[in-house]
Design a protein around this motif. Structure first.
Motif, PDB file in Angstrom:
ATOM      1  N   ILE A 263       0.838  -1.198   0.000  1.00 29.45           N
ATOM      2  CA  ILE A 263       0.000   0.000   0.000  1.00 29.45           C
ATOM      3  C   ILE A 263       0.875   1.251   0.000  1.00 29.45           C
ATOM      4  O   ILE A 263       0.611   2.206  -0.730  1.00 29.45           O
ATOM      5  N   GLN A 264       1.936   1.246   0.804  1.00 26.68           N
ATOM      6  CA  GLN A 264       2.833   2.395   0.842  1.00 26.68           C
ATOM      7  C   GLN A 264       3.517   2.595  -0.500  1.00 26.68           C
ATOM      8  O   GLN A 264       3.679   3.718  -0.970  1.00 26.68           O
ATOM      9  N   ARG A 265       3.901   1.505  -1.142  1.00 27.37           N
ATOM     10  CA  ARG A 265       4.537   1.601  -2.458  1.00 27.37           C
ATOM     11  C   ARG A 265       3.573   2.217  -3.467  1.00 27.37           C
ATOM     12  O   ARG A 265       3.931   3.107  -4.238  1.00 27.37           O
ATOM     13  N   ALA A 266       2.333   1.749  -3.462  1.00 26.98           N
ATOM     14  CA  ALA A 266       1.325   2.295  -4.373  1.00 26.98           C
ATOM     15  C   ALA A 266       1.065   3.766  -4.066  1.00 26.98           C
ATOM     16  O   ALA A 266       0.940   4.589  -4.981  1.00 26.98           O
ATOM     17  N   GLN A 267       1.016   4.114  -2.790  1.00 26.45           N
ATOM     18  CA  GLN A 267       0.790   5.508  -2.389  1.00 26.45           C
ATOM     19  C   GLN A 267       1.952   6.388  -2.838  1.00 26.45           C
ATOM     20  O   GLN A 267       1.739   7.502  -3.319  1.00 26.45           O
ATOM     21  N   ASN A 268       3.175   5.908  -2.688  1.00 28.88           N
ATOM     22  CA  ASN A 268       4.348   6.669  -3.126  1.00 28.88           C
ATOM     23  C   ASN A 268       4.300   6.917  -4.630  1.00 28.88           C
ATOM     24  O   ASN A 268       4.589   8.013  -5.098  1.00 28.88           O
ATOM     25  N   LYS A 269       3.937   5.893  -5.384  1.00 29.13           N
ATOM     26  CA  LYS A 269       3.856   6.032  -6.841  1.00 29.13           C
ATOM     27  C   LYS A 269       2.759   7.021  -7.219  1.00 29.13           C
ATOM     28  O   LYS A 269       2.976   7.915  -8.045  1.00 29.13           O
ATOM     29  N   ASP A 270       1.590   6.882  -6.621  1.00 29.14           N
ATOM     30  CA  ASP A 270       0.487   7.794  -6.907  1.00 29.14           C
ATOM     31  C   ASP A 270       0.859   9.233  -6.551  1.00 29.14           C
ATOM     32  O   ASP A 270       0.549  10.166  -7.292  1.00 29.14           O
ATOM     33  N   SER A 271       1.519   9.403  -5.423  1.00 27.51           N
ATOM     34  CA  SER A 271       1.926  10.734  -4.984  1.00 27.51           C
ATOM     35  C   SER A 271       2.933  11.341  -5.956  1.00 27.51           C
ATOM     36  O   SER A 271       2.823  12.513  -6.330  1.00 27.51           O
ATOM     37  N   LEU A 272       3.905  10.543  -6.389  1.00 30.62           N
ATOM     38  CA  LEU A 272       4.906  11.033  -7.337  1.00 30.62           C
ATOM     39  C   LEU A 272       4.250  11.436  -8.659  1.00 30.62           C
ATOM     40  O   LEU A 272       4.548  12.501  -9.216  1.00 30.62           O
ATOM     41  N   VAL A 273       3.336  10.610  -9.145  1.00 32.20           N
ATOM     42  CA  VAL A 273       2.640  10.920 -10.402  1.00 32.20           C
ATOM     43  C   VAL A 273       1.827  12.205 -10.249  1.00 32.20           C
ATOM     44  O   VAL A 273       1.835  13.066 -11.137  1.00 32.20           O
ATOM     45  N   LEU A 274       1.162  12.376  -9.130  1.00 31.76           N
ATOM     46  CA  LEU A 274       0.389  13.589  -8.885  1.00 31.76           C
ATOM     47  C   LEU A 274       1.310  14.809  -8.877  1.00 31.76           C
ATOM     48  O   LEU A 274       0.998  15.844  -9.476  1.00 31.76           O
ATOM     49  N   HIS A 275       2.463  14.691  -8.206  1.00 30.53           N
ATOM     50  CA  HIS A 275       3.428  15.797  -8.182  1.00 30.53           C
ATOM     51  C   HIS A 275       3.926  16.124  -9.587  1.00 30.53           C
ATOM     52  O   HIS A 275       4.066  17.303  -9.945  1.00 30.53           O
ATOM     53  N   LEU A 276       4.188  15.103 -10.381  1.00 29.60           N
ATOM     54  CA  LEU A 276       4.646  15.335 -11.749  1.00 29.60           C
ATOM     55  C   LEU A 276       3.591  16.079 -12.565  1.00 29.60           C
ATOM     56  O   LEU A 276       3.903  17.003 -13.328  1.00 29.60           O
ATOM     57  N   LYS A 277       2.341  15.675 -12.412  1.00 29.70           N
ATOM     58  CA  LYS A 277       1.263  16.343 -13.136  1.00 29.70           C
ATOM     59  C   LYS A 277       1.117  17.795 -12.693  1.00 29.70           C
ATOM     60  O   LYS A 277       0.934  18.694 -13.516  1.00 29.70           O
ATOM     61  N   LEU A 278       1.188  18.026 -11.394  1.00 31.80           N
ATOM     62  CA  LEU A 278       1.101  19.397 -10.891  1.00 31.80           C
ATOM     63  C   LEU A 278       2.293  20.225 -11.359  1.00 31.80           C
ATOM     64  O   LEU A 278       2.137  21.394 -11.729  1.00 31.80           O
ATOM     65  N   ASN A 279       3.478  19.626 -11.348  1.00 34.43           N
ATOM     66  CA  ASN A 279       4.665  20.328 -11.842  1.00 34.43           C
ATOM     67  C   ASN A 279       4.500  20.715 -13.299  1.00 34.43           C
ATOM     68  O   ASN A 279       4.878  21.811 -13.709  1.00 34.43           O
ATOM     69  N   GLU A 280       3.930  19.821 -14.098  1.00 28.79           N
ATOM     70  CA  GLU A 280       3.693  20.109 -15.513  1.00 28.79           C
ATOM     71  C   GLU A 280       2.731  21.283 -15.659  1.00 28.79           C
ATOM     72  O   GLU A 280       2.947  22.180 -16.481  1.00 28.79           O
ATOM     73  N   LEU A 281       1.675  21.292 -14.857  1.00 31.08           N
ATOM     74  CA  LEU A 281       0.714  22.394 -14.915  1.00 31.08           C
ATOM     75  C   LEU A 281       1.359  23.717 -14.512  1.00 31.08           C
ATOM     76  O   LEU A 281       1.134  24.752 -15.149  1.00 31.08           O
ATOM     77  N   ILE A 282       2.155  23.691 -13.464  1.00 27.62           N
ATOM     78  CA  ILE A 282       2.842  24.912 -13.024  1.00 27.62           C
ATOM     79  C   ILE A 282       3.800  25.390 -14.105  1.00 27.62           C
ATOM     80  O   ILE A 282       3.825  26.569 -14.451  1.00 27.62           O
ATOM     81  N   ALA A 283       4.585  24.474 -14.645  1.00 28.19           N
ATOM     82  CA  ALA A 283       5.569  24.844 -15.661  1.00 28.19           C
ATOM     83  C   ALA A 283       4.900  25.377 -16.921  1.00 28.19           C
ATOM     84  O   ALA A 283       5.439  26.262 -17.587  1.00 28.19           O
ATOM     85  N   ALA A 284       3.735  24.873 -17.256  1.00 29.43           N
ATOM     86  CA  ALA A 284       3.066  25.249 -18.501  1.00 29.43           C
ATOM     87  C   ALA A 284       2.177  26.479 -18.360  1.00 29.43           C
ATOM     88  O   ALA A 284       1.784  27.063 -19.357  1.00 29.43           O
TER      89      ALA A 284
END
Length: 154
Positions: free
Chosen positions: A72-93
């Motif tokens: 569960i922690q592994r899945a949460q870490n992956k989901d969190s990282l993907v969410l951060h990447l998406k937010l970073n893309e939105l901020i950068a764009a």
């Protein structure tokens, strides 16, 4: 980073962990666990509700719980990282968005609290604007607020 760049054992584990995580959240997994508990309870009289009978369910559930915490922690870490990447893309764009917030998850707690205070200030200034549809960066909000103050004084 694609799974092709991972070692074969890492790729296998990633695939295996993802499959187990998806399955464990399914109706079939819940039904299987419920059936197992019902069977265990049903055979209680056969084993005279012995300590061994109790130990079987306690050990089994402890082992499964222990392993599931890590999945569960592994899945949460992956989901969190993907969410951060998406937010970073939105901020950068987004024109006008502060690039300082890219990778904000790596900030210290003090840095996060400082930025939070700025956004609280921004929210207060937005309330003064009487235009809930208007958005600003902190700098724009401070400039707008200063201009409004000077316009009201004149």
């Amino acid at each position: 980073m694609s799974t092709k760049s991972l070692s074969p054992s890492s790729s296998f584990f990633a695939s295996f962990a993802e499959s187990i995580t998806k399955f464990s959240g399914s109706t079939m997994a819940f039904s299987g666990a419920l059936a197992l508990v019902i069977v265990w309870a049903a055979v209680g009289p056969v084993f005279h509700y012995s300590e061994t009978w109790q130990l079987v369910i306690n050990t089994g559930t402890t082992i499964i719980t222990f392993l599931m915490v890590f999945l569960i922690q592994r899945a949460q870490n992956k989901d969190s990282l993907v969410l951060h990447l998406k937010l970073n893309e939105l901020i950068a764009a987004t024109k006008g968005a502060s690039n300082r917030l890219i990778n904000a998850q790596d900030f210290t707690e003090n840095e996060i609290n400082l930025i939070h205070q700025y956004y609280c200030l921004l929210a207060e200034k937005a309330k003064l604007d009487n235009d809930l549809g208007q958005t600003h960066s902190v700098e724009e909000a401070e400039e707008n607020h200063a201009e409004k103050l000077s316009a009201h004084r004149d």
